[in-house]
Design an enzyme around this catalytic site. Structure first.
Site, PDB file in Angstrom:
ATOM      1  N   GLY A   1      -7.894   5.804   1.536  1.00 32.58           N
ATOM      2  CA  GLY A   1      -8.047   6.507   0.512  1.00 32.58           C
ATOM      3  C   GLY A   1      -8.907   5.927  -0.778  1.00 32.58           C
ATOM      4  O   GLY A   1     -10.167   6.287  -1.152  1.00 32.58           O
ATOM      5  N   HIS A   2      -8.566   4.576  -0.992  1.00 34.43           N
ATOM      6  CA  HIS A   2      -9.020   3.817  -2.018  1.00 34.43           C
ATOM      7  C   HIS A   2     -10.438   3.303  -1.354  1.00 34.43           C
ATOM      8  O   HIS A   2     -11.215   3.336  -2.158  1.00 34.43           O
ATOM      9  CB  HIS A   2      -8.141   2.316  -2.048  1.00 34.43           C
ATOM     10  CG  HIS A   2      -7.197   2.537  -2.607  1.00 34.43           C
ATOM     11  ND1 HIS A   2      -5.834   2.230  -1.778  1.00 34.43           N
ATOM     12  CD2 HIS A   2      -6.512   2.913  -3.816  1.00 34.43           C
ATOM     13  CE1 HIS A   2      -4.583   2.576  -2.584  1.00 34.43           C
ATOM     14  NE2 HIS A   2      -4.907   2.828  -3.614  1.00 34.43           N
TER      15      HIS A   2
ATOM     16  N   SER B   1      -1.165   7.189   0.867  1.00 32.37           N
ATOM     17  CA  SER B   1      -0.228   6.519  -0.402  1.00 32.37           C
ATOM     18  C   SER B   1       0.147   5.309  -0.013  1.00 32.37           C
ATOM     19  O   SER B   1       0.549   4.827   1.360  1.00 32.37           O
ATOM     20  CB  SER B   1       0.817   7.472  -0.669  1.00 32.37           C
ATOM     21  OG  SER B   1       1.508   6.878  -1.704  1.00 32.37           O
TER      22      SER B   1
ATOM     23  N   TYR C   1      -2.782  -2.644  -2.534  1.00 33.35           N
ATOM     24  CA  TYR C   1      -2.384  -2.176  -1.316  1.00 33.35           C
ATOM     25  C   TYR C   1      -3.043  -1.393  -0.761  1.00 33.35           C
ATOM     26  O   TYR C   1      -2.756  -0.081  -0.744  1.00 33.35           O
ATOM     27  CB  TYR C   1      -0.803  -2.083  -1.496  1.00 33.35           C
ATOM     28  CG  TYR C   1      -0.010  -2.267  -0.114  1.00 33.35           C
ATOM     29  CD1 TYR C   1       0.334  -3.476   0.232  1.00 33.35           C
ATOM     30  CD2 TYR C   1       0.408  -1.172   0.833  1.00 33.35           C
ATOM     31  CE1 TYR C   1       0.743  -3.904   1.261  1.00 33.35           C
ATOM     32  CE2 TYR C   1       0.812  -1.542   2.006  1.00 33.35           C
ATOM     33  CZ  TYR C   1       1.315  -2.989   2.273  1.00 33.35           C
ATOM     34  OH  TYR C   1       1.874  -3.183   3.543  1.00 33.35           O
TER      35      TYR C   1
ATOM     36  N   GLN D   1      -3.754  13.239 -12.760  1.00 33.52           N
ATOM     37  CA  GLN D   1      -4.416  12.031 -13.272  1.00 33.52           C
ATOM     38  C   GLN D   1      -5.875  12.061 -13.491  1.00 33.52           C
ATOM     39  O   GLN D   1      -6.288  11.641 -14.603  1.00 33.52           O
ATOM     40  CB  GLN D   1      -4.014  10.612 -12.330  1.00 33.52           C
ATOM     41  CG  GLN D   1      -4.714   9.582 -12.846  1.00 33.52           C
ATOM     42  CD  GLN D   1      -4.385   8.291 -11.887  1.00 33.52           C
ATOM     43  OE1 GLN D   1      -3.270   7.825 -12.004  1.00 33.52           O
ATOM     44  NE2 GLN D   1      -5.150   8.202 -10.793  1.00 33.52           N
TER      45      GLN D   1
ATOM     46  N   LYS E   1      -6.044  13.205  -4.806  1.00 32.28           N
ATOM     47  CA  LYS E   1      -4.493  13.306  -4.573  1.00 32.28           C
ATOM     48  C   LYS E   1      -3.933  13.283  -5.883  1.00 32.28           C
ATOM     49  O   LYS E   1      -2.674  13.777  -6.085  1.00 32.28           O
ATOM     50  CB  LYS E   1      -4.068  12.210  -3.316  1.00 32.28           C
ATOM     51  CG  LYS E   1      -2.526  12.439  -3.044  1.00 32.28           C
ATOM     52  CD  LYS E   1      -2.051  11.217  -2.586  1.00 32.28           C
ATOM     53  CE  LYS E   1      -2.085   9.957  -3.244  1.00 32.28           C
ATOM     54  NZ  LYS E   1      -0.725   9.166  -3.582  1.00 32.28           N
TER      55      LYS E   1
END
Length: 283
Positions: free
Chosen positions: A36-37, A185, A32, A153, A149
């Site tokens: 950002g990706h 997001s 999705y 992680q 973000k």
């Protein structure tokens, strides 16, 4: 662009690239895709000969009452976006491909995973480090790309890479935001228009906290209270945590100094959102 759906297919693809002496960048995602990706993919494109993006909604990083079933999925859309960002191959395995029957091996980083998101999502980071270590073994990239973000992680993965001697460079890319400051997001799609407005409380609170620190406030409790007050002023918000931590160890700070992480997780309606900012505080 190639679509690879089995581990064997990825291994063959990677072997062919290695035979030609090509460098490989990996962009792990749950799909999705948003800007950002795509910023991760474009960074990988600049720095590597071959870019592989994984698209896998990883069941082991979701808790029993979390949103695994409803997490948005749209592989066709993702393939188009990935191709547009210069990705050479997408690895989109089925759950059974990654976790065959009887799967029983997990990777866990201790310490860093027990605070912030780890405190309210037990088992989450174990799932993340397990799937990422599997992806690293399958793809064997030179570099892997993660977003700021998800600060905790990225820190956890860097520790795993160091501790387990993966010969992989971990690159973090700045958070991409909407014009009004909301961090991108995949979960933003759950928000109603009213909740979308309330979601701005995260960015506003981080802005407020940063401004207080820049103005000289050094008591973490004072800054945290101001941030919490900003968030709770918005409808449908519920704080999971507001933290002021050492940016390298994630230990909570009482006095603000050094590399400082302001991090928060907030429920807006039934959607949990996270955001953060890192400040250098050198008095």
């Amino acid at each position: 662009m190639e679509l690879l759906q089995t581990i064997a297919a990825v291994r063959n693809y990677v072997a062919a690239a290695r035979q030609r002496g090509l460098s490989i960048g990996l962009v792990p995602t749950m799909g999705y895709l948003h800007e950002g990706h795509l910023s991760l993919a474009r960074a990988a494109r600049q720095q590597n000969d071959v870019v592989i993006m994984s698209i896998f909604v990883n069941p082991t990083q979701f808790g029993p009452n979390e949103d695994f079933a409803r997490y948005p999925r749209d592989l066709e859309r993702d393939r188009e976006l990935a191709a547009g960002a210069g990705v050479d191959a997408v690895f989109a395995p089925a759950v059974e491909e990654m976790y065959p029957a009887g799967y029983a091996t997990y990777v866990q980083v201790e310490g860093l995973t027990e605070v912030l998101c780890g405190a309210s999502r037990p088992g989450h980071f174990r799932g993340v480090t397990t799937v990422v270590s599997k992806l690293f073994n399958i793809v064997q990239p030179d570099r892997a790309y993660f977003g700021q973000k998800d600060y905790q992680q990225a820190l956890v993965i860097k520790r795993m890479v160091r501790d387990l001697n993966f010969p992989i460079e971990i690159i973090t890319i700045p958070t991409v935001r909407e014009a009004d400051g909301l961090a991108l997001s995949s979960r933003n799609k759950y928000l109603t228009p009213e909740q979308r407005r309330s979601a701005l409380s995260l960015h506003r609170a981080l802005h407020l906290g940063s401004d207080l620190i820049k103005a000289g406030e050094r008591e973490a409790a004072v800054v945290r209270r101001a941030m919490e007050k900003e968030i709770t002023a918005w409808p449908e918000t519920r704080i999971d945590y507001v933290a002021i931590s050492d940016a390298d160890t994630l230990k909570p700070l009482e006095k603000i100094a050094g590399r400082v992480l302001l991090a928060l997780a907030v429920w807006v309606g039934n959607t949990r959102l996270i955001d953060n900012v890192v400040l250098e505080v050198n008095d």
